[in-house]
Design an enzyme around this catalytic site. Structure first.
Site: not given
Ligand code: PDD
Length: 286
Positions: A32, A150, A182, A206
């Site tokens: 996703y 992801k 993270e 991620l």
């Molecule tokens: N989550 N690390 C994890 C485990 C994440 O699920 C996310 C993002 C990030 C940050 O990635 P980005 O900057 O590309 O959004 C880091 C999204 C927002 C979610 O699951 O809703």
């Protein structure tokens, strides 16, 4: 009632259907992306599209369409649902071969499932939490070894959010071998002596799209960035801490496991990075 997108069709949300044999439903066999919308425009779309392609590739999954087609679907949903500020959620799964089987179905005969929907969040960039900061707890990172992909396997991150809530906090930071990996749905940072410290990229975290942009803007603003892991104790003794994600942008963290970080209020580096990120990424929004 929202209009959502499922496999080539725009439908009212109540009419959108996916098979019970879909591999994401049975095996969490799907990936996703979440892209934010500010002022009716998509933030960092190109980064999200590129990471989606990478996730699909790592899992030998077929791309459902081209990047241009994905952009058109995002825009169409934003327009149809009159989203000014909010999020677009996109999910691609390995589809349904009409039964349950551990083996992947033949991609020649089983098409991927593509689903997108919007989430309306008026004032997304003016979140009150950005002014107060958030409190986090640390939790052992027991997720699988390919966190750079992801995937929709989000049970442990959901459990972590619930544990944080139960502890009167907002979120959790995961810890492996004594080092912070993270946040449950964001990348984690500390600031010490003016230096911005965040874990280096690997299979352990991620590769955040917001992370990439924020680090680029930080370097352009002559800030010092150190990509390395850090411990919970180091974070508790830092001057500042913050997280980044597509839904929270740059969000200050003011407490970790009950210990105040810095003054226990959002620090100047996080505030500045939030400002720069919002300003610059809105200029490049599509
Ligand atoms: N989550 N690390 C994890 C485990 C994440 O699920 C996310 C993002 C990030 C940050 O990635 P980005 O900057 O590309 O959004 C880091 C999204 C927002 C979610 O699951 O809703």
């Amino acid at each position: 009632m929202r209009t959502v997108y499922v496999n080539g069709e725009y439908l009212p949300e109540s009419e959108a259907k996916v098979s019970i044999f879909d591999r994401a439903f049975l095996m969490a066999d799907g990936v996703y992306e979440v892209t934010s919308v500010l002022g009716g425009k998509l933030i960092d779309f190109d980064g999200h599209a590129k990471r989606l392609a990478r996730s699909l590739n790592e899992l030998d999954m077929k791309a459902p369409c081209t990047e241009d087609e994905l952009l058109a679907i995002h825009r169409e949903l934003v327009a149809r649902n009159e989203i000014t500020d909010g999020l677009v959620y996109l999910q691609v799964t390995r589809g349904s071969a009409g039964d349950r089987d551990f083996a992947f179905p033949d991609p020649e005969t089983t098409e991927p499932t593509l689903v997108l929907f919007t989430q309306n969040k008026p004032g997304l960039a003016e979140s009150p939490a950005a002014k107060t900061g958030i409190k986090v707890i640390s939790l052992e990172d027991i997720r699988w070894g390919r966190r750079d992909i992801k995937t929709v396997q989000l049970l442990y991150p959901s459990m972590a959010k619930m544990a944080a809530k139960k502890a009167g906090c907002d979120d959790a930071w995961f810890v492996e071998d004594g080092k912070v990996t993270e946040g449950s749905s964001n990348n984690a940072y500390i600031v010490k002596g003016g230096k911005i410290i965040t874990r280096e990229l690997s299979h352990d975290i991620l590769h955040g799209i917001t992370r990439a942009a924020v680090l680029r803007f930080a370097k352009e603003a002559q800030m010092v960035v150190e990509e390395r892991s850090f411990t919970v104790e180091e974070a508790q003794q830092a001057d500042e801490a913050f997280v980044t994600s597509a839904s929270s942008f740059v969000m200050p963290v003011v407490e970790l496991d009950g210990a105040k970080i810095g003054a226990g209020t959002p620090g100047p580096v996080a505030a500045r990075l939030r400002e720069i990120y919002l300003e610059e990424s809105m200029k490049m929004a599509v």
